[in-house]
Design an enzyme around this catalytic site. Sequence first.
Site, PDB file in Angstrom:
ATOM      1  N   ASP A 170      42.584  13.999  -5.075  1.00 20.78           N
ATOM      2  CA  ASP A 170      42.634  12.546  -5.030  1.00 20.78           C
ATOM      3  C   ASP A 170      43.982  12.048  -5.544  1.00 20.78           C
ATOM      4  O   ASP A 170      44.801  12.849  -5.999  1.00 20.78           O
ATOM      5  CB  ASP A 170      41.490  11.990  -5.899  1.00 20.78           C
TER       6      ASP A 170
ATOM      7  N   GLU B 178      45.728   5.882  -1.531  1.00 15.42           N
ATOM      8  CA  GLU B 178      46.410   4.986  -2.461  1.00 15.42           C
ATOM      9  C   GLU B 178      47.925   5.174  -2.331  1.00 15.42           C
ATOM     10  O   GLU B 178      48.696   4.214  -2.337  1.00 15.42           O
ATOM     11  CB  GLU B 178      45.944   5.267  -3.886  1.00 15.42           C
TER      12      GLU B 178
ATOM     13  N   GLU C 297      56.738   7.203   5.130  1.00 13.69           N
ATOM     14  CA  GLU C 297      56.251   8.547   4.868  1.00 13.69           C
ATOM     15  C   GLU C 297      54.736   8.535   4.860  1.00 13.69           C
ATOM     16  O   GLU C 297      54.096   8.941   3.899  1.00 13.69           O
ATOM     17  CB  GLU C 297      56.751   9.044   3.515  1.00 13.69           C
TER      18      GLU C 297
ATOM     19  N   ASP D 150      39.402   3.543   0.967  1.00 13.81           N
ATOM     20  CA  ASP D 150      38.035   4.048   0.813  1.00 13.81           C
ATOM     21  C   ASP D 150      37.062   3.312   1.721  1.00 13.81           C
ATOM     22  O   ASP D 150      37.113   2.089   1.847  1.00 13.81           O
ATOM     23  CB  ASP D 150      37.558   3.851  -0.638  1.00 13.81           C
TER      24      ASP D 150
HETATM   25  C1  LIG Z   1      42.599   5.072 -12.747  1.00 17.78           C
HETATM   26  O1  LIG Z   1      42.420   4.709 -11.387  1.00 17.78           O
HETATM   27  C2  LIG Z   1      41.183   4.059 -11.124  1.00 17.78           C
HETATM   28  C3  LIG Z   1      41.051   3.874  -9.640  1.00 17.78           C
HETATM   29  O2  LIG Z   1      42.167   3.226  -9.102  1.00 17.78           O
HETATM   30  C4  LIG Z   1      41.136   2.753 -11.902  1.00 17.78           C
HETATM   31  O3  LIG Z   1      39.893   2.127 -11.665  1.00 17.78           O
HETATM   32  C5  LIG Z   1      41.291   3.049 -13.381  1.00 17.78           C
HETATM   33  O4  LIG Z   1      41.330   1.841 -14.097  1.00 17.78           O
HETATM   34  C6  LIG Z   1      42.569   3.842 -13.641  1.00 17.78           C
HETATM   35  N1  LIG Z   1      42.595   4.231 -15.034  1.00 17.78           N
HETATM   36  C7  LIG Z   1      43.629   3.972 -15.822  1.00 17.78           C
HETATM   37  C8  LIG Z   1      43.495   4.432 -17.239  1.00 17.78           C
HETATM   38  O5  LIG Z   1      44.633   3.398 -15.418  1.00 17.78           O
END
Ligand SMILES: *[C@@H]1O[C@H](CO)[C@@H](O)[C@H](O)[C@H]1NC(C)=O
Length: 405
Positions: free
Chosen positions: A150, A186, A195, A213
């Site tokens: 991911d 993402e 790219e 998603d």
């Molecule tokens: C990590 O990515 C997820 C999904 O995009 C998001 O919901 C989450 O807040 C992120 N966590 C941090 C610590 O940035």
Amino acid sequence: MRPALAIIACVAALSATTVSALNNGLAKTPPMGWSSWNTFECDISETLIHQIADTMVSSGLAKAGFQYINLDDCWMSGRDPTTGRLVPDATKFPSGMSALSEYIHSKGLKFGMYVSAGDITCMGFAGTKGHEQIDAETLAEWNVDYLKMDCCNQTDLVEAHGVYVAMSDALLSTRHDILFSCDTDELLMRMNNHEAPWDWAPGRCNVARIWLDIKDNWPNLMDIVDHASNVMYASGPGYWNDLDILTVGMGGQTDAQYRSHFSLWCLLGSPLLLGNDIRNMTLATLNILTATEVIAVSQDPLAIAGERIRTSIDGTMQVFARPVEGPPGTAAVVLFNRAAVAQNVTFDFYNDLYQNNFCCPPRTPAITVAVRDLWQRQDLGTAVNTTSFVIPAHDVVMVKLTPIA
Ligand SMILES: *[C@@H]1O[C@H](CO)[C@@H](O)[C@H](O)[C@H]1NC(C)=O
Ligand SMILES: *[C@@H]1O[C@H](CO)[C@@H](O)[C@H](O)[C@H]1NC(C)=O
Ligand SMILES: *[C@@H]1O[C@H](CO)[C@@H](O)[C@H](O)[C@H]1NC(C)=O
Ligand SMILES: *[C@@H]1O[C@H](CO)[C@@H](O)[C@H](O)[C@H]1NC(C)=O
């Protein structure tokens, strides 16, 4: 209402473009299996996965071709600071991953797992950036057959791309057959289509996501189909653009909508990962997911992904096609009614398929084909130049056309 299908000329150059695909011998056709994410998210356990594996076999899904049982995010507790290895959550998976892998293999199925390309996964567990080699080795020890990587919580896009490359090399170095699925949506969004995955992923991944998603609703399904319609040329033996996990049977849409969803994923050559709870699916859902002649299009040995070849002026009728095994010019075709009302549609295959580089030099003055309905598993006789169908709201007709000499 009869949409004017013959007016917008959109030429499809459907051809078996040679892509330089990841050379690991896997994914000659799109992979088929089940993923824990859509229905269960973090609510996963050994017991659940055992039941899913059992049901894959008892329901006939395994026989229909679904092989992989894939854990998504939330399987781990963290990374062991001493060994540097990923550690499974011992409450959810008390017997450990080797035992789970063995159980799945004992059913004649294959085992898939999940990691993420940043410092942490989407749900905040240990990320794989900088640990590609040891994670690949750990997965190989567990006899993992499929890996989804991911891409959450990674802000440096060049670095994220590097993690995919490093993991691809690390998986190859284990000399273990691990199908590599790159969940690049993402990354794609933030790169603003520069790219795009379909440009770089074929040499590094067996599968890469091309859009956001999936959600279990009709507008979202249309959004994915629209983004996929013209980039599937990148797919072929060894690499397939991934339109995301199926939502068929999750309850947010009608059976007609799910039939459209499944038909398009098969025709466009997307991986087919079930996302529903197969333990209690309805008979209608099972019938969609085990439609052998529809699945045969997905798994066709020519392995040429389909494309959209026609859209009506008002946008409510679309035609998708791909060459399939048979005499020259044999094609699988999805006639897709996006409207909320039934439509009578005439497909001009003389012009839309056979004058458009689809397969073979144009033949005149007429083209006669045998028509087979792939959902009804029924021969519909022959047609000359055109063929007409009444298609219910949000539904498809999926046929195979075989030119008659
Ligand atoms: C990590 O990515 C997820 C999904 O995009 C998001 O919901 C989450 O807040 C992120 N966590 C941090 C610590 O940035
Ligand atoms: C399957 O069971 C779950 C949990 O009990 C339920 O939420 C879901 O609606 C059921 N699905 C079907 C198709 O019956
Ligand atoms: C659908 O259109 C075709 C071509 O115009 C016509 O032959 C056929 O009768 C129509 N079918 C229905 C049910 O309206
Ligand atoms: C099929 O199309 C060709 C080319 O337009 C035409 O010459 C022929 O008459 C058509 N045949 C029928 C039965 O419509």
